[in-house]
Design an enzyme around this catalytic site. Structure first.
Site, PDB file in Angstrom:
ATOM      1  N   SER A  70       3.076  -2.192  10.668  1.00  0.00           N
ATOM      2  CA  SER A  70       4.499  -2.189  11.013  1.00  0.00           C
ATOM      3  C   SER A  70       5.234  -3.482  10.640  1.00  0.00           C
ATOM      4  O   SER A  70       6.136  -3.922  11.355  1.00  0.00           O
ATOM      5  CB  SER A  70       4.688  -1.869  12.500  1.00  0.00           C
ATOM      6  OG  SER A  70       4.240  -0.555  12.775  1.00  0.00           O
ATOM      7  N   GLU A 119      -5.759  -5.040  10.566  1.00  0.00           N
ATOM      8  CA  GLU A 119      -4.779  -3.976  10.784  1.00  0.00           C
ATOM      9  C   GLU A 119      -5.104  -3.230  12.080  1.00  0.00           C
ATOM     10  O   GLU A 119      -5.867  -2.249  12.061  1.00  0.00           O
ATOM     11  CB  GLU A 119      -4.806  -2.989   9.619  1.00  0.00           C
ATOM     12  CG  GLU A 119      -4.392  -3.579   8.292  1.00  0.00           C
ATOM     13  CD  GLU A 119      -3.769  -2.526   7.395  1.00  0.00           C
ATOM     14  OE1 GLU A 119      -2.623  -2.723   6.987  1.00  0.00           O
ATOM     15  OE2 GLU A 119      -4.398  -1.495   7.145  1.00  0.00           O
ATOM     16  N   GLY A 151       2.710  -1.072   4.430  1.00  0.00           N
ATOM     17  CA  GLY A 151       2.778   0.343   4.082  1.00  0.00           C
ATOM     18  C   GLY A 151       4.224   0.768   3.850  1.00  0.00           C
ATOM     19  O   GLY A 151       4.805   0.500   2.785  1.00  0.00           O
ATOM     20  N   GLY A 207       2.006   2.050  11.139  1.00  0.00           N
ATOM     21  CA  GLY A 207       2.976   3.145  11.063  1.00  0.00           C
ATOM     22  C   GLY A 207       3.639   3.500  12.384  1.00  0.00           C
ATOM     23  O   GLY A 207       4.237   4.570  12.514  1.00  0.00           O
ATOM     24  N   HIS A 245      -9.754   1.310   4.577  1.00  0.00           N
ATOM     25  CA  HIS A 245      -8.504   1.479   5.337  1.00  0.00           C
ATOM     26  C   HIS A 245      -8.772   2.423   6.513  1.00  0.00           C
ATOM     27  O   HIS A 245      -9.575   3.362   6.397  1.00  0.00           O
ATOM     28  CB  HIS A 245      -7.410   2.046   4.420  1.00  0.00           C
ATOM     29  CG  HIS A 245      -6.059   2.011   5.068  1.00  0.00           C
ATOM     30  ND1 HIS A 245      -5.662   2.954   5.978  1.00  0.00           N
ATOM     31  CD2 HIS A 245      -5.032   1.137   4.968  1.00  0.00           C
ATOM     32  CE1 HIS A 245      -4.441   2.657   6.402  1.00  0.00           C
ATOM     33  NE2 HIS A 245      -4.030   1.557   5.795  1.00  0.00           N
ATOM     34  N   ASN A 252       0.866  -1.191   0.000  1.00  0.00           N
ATOM     35  CA  ASN A 252       0.000   0.000   0.000  1.00  0.00           C
ATOM     36  C   ASN A 252       0.898   1.234   0.000  1.00  0.00           C
ATOM     37  O   ASN A 252       1.476   1.583   1.025  1.00  0.00           O
ATOM     38  CB  ASN A 252      -0.894  -0.025   1.253  1.00  0.00           C
ATOM     39  CG  ASN A 252      -1.772   1.217   1.349  1.00  0.00           C
ATOM     40  OD1 ASN A 252      -1.856   2.006   0.408  1.00  0.00           O
ATOM     41  ND2 ASN A 252      -2.419   1.387   2.492  1.00  0.00           N
ATOM     42  N   TRP A 253       1.002   1.853  -1.168  1.00  0.00           N
ATOM     43  CA  TRP A 253       1.903   3.013  -1.290  1.00  0.00           C
ATOM     44  C   TRP A 253       1.283   4.286  -0.719  1.00  0.00           C
ATOM     45  O   TRP A 253       1.941   5.328  -0.658  1.00  0.00           O
ATOM     46  CB  TRP A 253       2.269   3.259  -2.761  1.00  0.00           C
ATOM     47  CG  TRP A 253       3.104   2.183  -3.373  1.00  0.00           C
ATOM     48  CD1 TRP A 253       3.612   1.064  -2.753  1.00  0.00           C
ATOM     49  CD2 TRP A 253       3.551   2.115  -4.741  1.00  0.00           C
ATOM     50  NE1 TRP A 253       4.330   0.311  -3.655  1.00  0.00           N
ATOM     51  CE2 TRP A 253       4.309   0.925  -4.875  1.00  0.00           C
ATOM     52  CE3 TRP A 253       3.384   2.922  -5.852  1.00  0.00           C
ATOM     53  CZ2 TRP A 253       4.899   0.544  -6.086  1.00  0.00           C
ATOM     54  CZ3 TRP A 253       3.966   2.550  -7.056  1.00  0.00           C
ATOM     55  CH2 TRP A 253       4.722   1.371  -7.176  1.00  0.00           C
ATOM     56  N   LYS A 254       0.025   4.206  -0.349  1.00  0.00           N
ATOM     57  CA  LYS A 254      -0.701   5.376   0.178  1.00  0.00           C
ATOM     58  C   LYS A 254      -0.491   6.583  -0.750  1.00  0.00           C
ATOM     59  O   LYS A 254      -0.468   6.431  -1.961  1.00  0.00           O
ATOM     60  CB  LYS A 254      -0.266   5.671   1.612  1.00  0.00           C
ATOM     61  CG  LYS A 254      -0.330   4.441   2.507  1.00  0.00           C
ATOM     62  CD  LYS A 254      -0.211   4.768   3.956  1.00  0.00           C
ATOM     63  CE  LYS A 254      -0.191   3.480   4.768  1.00  0.00           C
ATOM     64  NZ  LYS A 254      -0.306   3.696   6.189  1.00  0.00           N
TER      65      LYS A 254
HETATM   66  C1  PEP Z   1      -1.082   0.291   6.349  1.00  0.00           C
HETATM   67  O1  PEP Z   1      -1.322   1.469   6.547  1.00  0.00           O
HETATM   68  O2  PEP Z   1      -1.875  -0.414   5.697  1.00  0.00           O
HETATM   69  C2  PEP Z   1       0.138  -0.272   6.922  1.00  0.00           C
HETATM   70  C3  PEP Z   1       0.172  -1.546   7.145  1.00  0.00           C
HETATM   71  O3  PEP Z   1       1.154   0.605   7.172  1.00  0.00           O
HETATM   72  P1  PEP Z   1       2.599   0.260   7.829  1.00  0.00           P
HETATM   73  O4  PEP Z   1       3.086  -1.020   7.217  1.00  0.00           O
HETATM   74  O5  PEP Z   1       3.441   1.425   7.485  1.00  0.00           O
HETATM   75  O6  PEP Z   1       2.358   0.105   9.295  1.00  0.00           O
END
Ligand code: PEP
Length: 243
Positions: free
Chosen positions: A207, A165, A228, A171, A93, A8-10
């Site tokens: 994370s 999640e 992410g 994050g 999300h 997920n590149w957001k």
């Molecule tokens: C996300 O936002 O879907 C996510 C998993 O982010 P991260 O891996 O940066 O925690």
């Protein structure tokens, strides 16, 4: 069944950097052991369809509209995403639920629209730290799953994925313990199967990085990962896909 790794590149990359990352990943990731999906921003999707031609990466979107055609200014139709070659779409999300105030009915409508357009919805669910500390995790997750899957029929579809999640893990650099995630995945699979009459895949996100991904993938009921930050680094993401 193969596991699935979803990037997920957001909204982290410019248009130009999105195309560069897609090219590098295509070069680096050949014949992956797991299904590998990248979810760029909308504007980069069409050129990335061309970049990924002949490669092994699949394409996902980060969001979609609640229906396939109509007067919906500024929205992106799941049918058009499918027309371009997109296979997956992230729905609900936590950033969209919290910042853009997406509610359970909207998430349910988007799920149905995505399925109608032959996309595989990746529905995100997760509890806040406060809910976790109050012992409400399962109750919160069940409510999110039930509302997202209300009157959803997956008989003629390629399926649905739920992404667990926990909000406190996204994050923050503090993922859940894999063993605890495994127990929640078992719970989510059982509840989703009761509603849908079919087994679905449940993946973990929050994370995950090159150092901890293997521990999650070793768990039997964790069918993959939604990643992410670590998905923006070619070496790190490629190393996770190889696990
Ligand atoms: C996300 O936002 O879907 C996510 C998993 O982010 P991260 O891996 O940066 O925690």
């Amino acid at each position: 069944m193969k596991k699935i790794i979803i990037a997920n590149w957001k909204m982290q990359l410019s248009f130009k950097d999105s195309l560069i990352l897609a090219k590098e990943l295509k070069k680096k990731i050949k014949n992956p052991k797991n299904d590998t999906v990248i979810c760029p921003g909308f504007l980069a999707i069409a050129p990335i369809v061309d970049i990924l031609q002949g490669g092994d990466l699949l394409l996902g979107a980060q969001n979609c509209a609640l229906k396939n055609r109509g007067a919906l200014t500024g929205e992106t139709s799941p049918a058009t995403l499918n027309e371009l070659g997109v296979k997956y779409v992230i729905i609900g999300h936590s950033e969209r639920r919290l910042i853009l105030k997406e509610d359970p009915d909207l998430i349910n409508a988007k799920t149905k629209a995505a399925l109608a357009a032959k996309l595989i919805p990746i529905i995100c669910v997760g509890e806040t730290l406060n809910e976790r500390e109050l012992g409400q995790t399962k109750k919160v997750l069940l409510a999110q799953v039930k509302s997202a899957l209300k009157e959803v029929n997956i008989k003629n579809s390629s399926g649905i994925i739920i992404a667990y999640e926990p909000l406190w893990a996204i994050g923050t650099g503090e993922p859940i313990i894999p063993f605890e995630a495994e127990a929640i995945h078992i719970f989510l699979k059982a509840e989703a199967a009761k509603i849908l009459g079919k087994k679905i895949r449940v993946v973990y996100g929050g994370s995950v990085n090159g150092s901890n991904a293997a521990q999650f993938l070793q768990e039997k009921n964790i069918d993959g990962l939604l990643i992410g930050s670590a998905s923006l680094n070619v070496q790190e993401f490629a190393s996770i896909v190889k696990l």
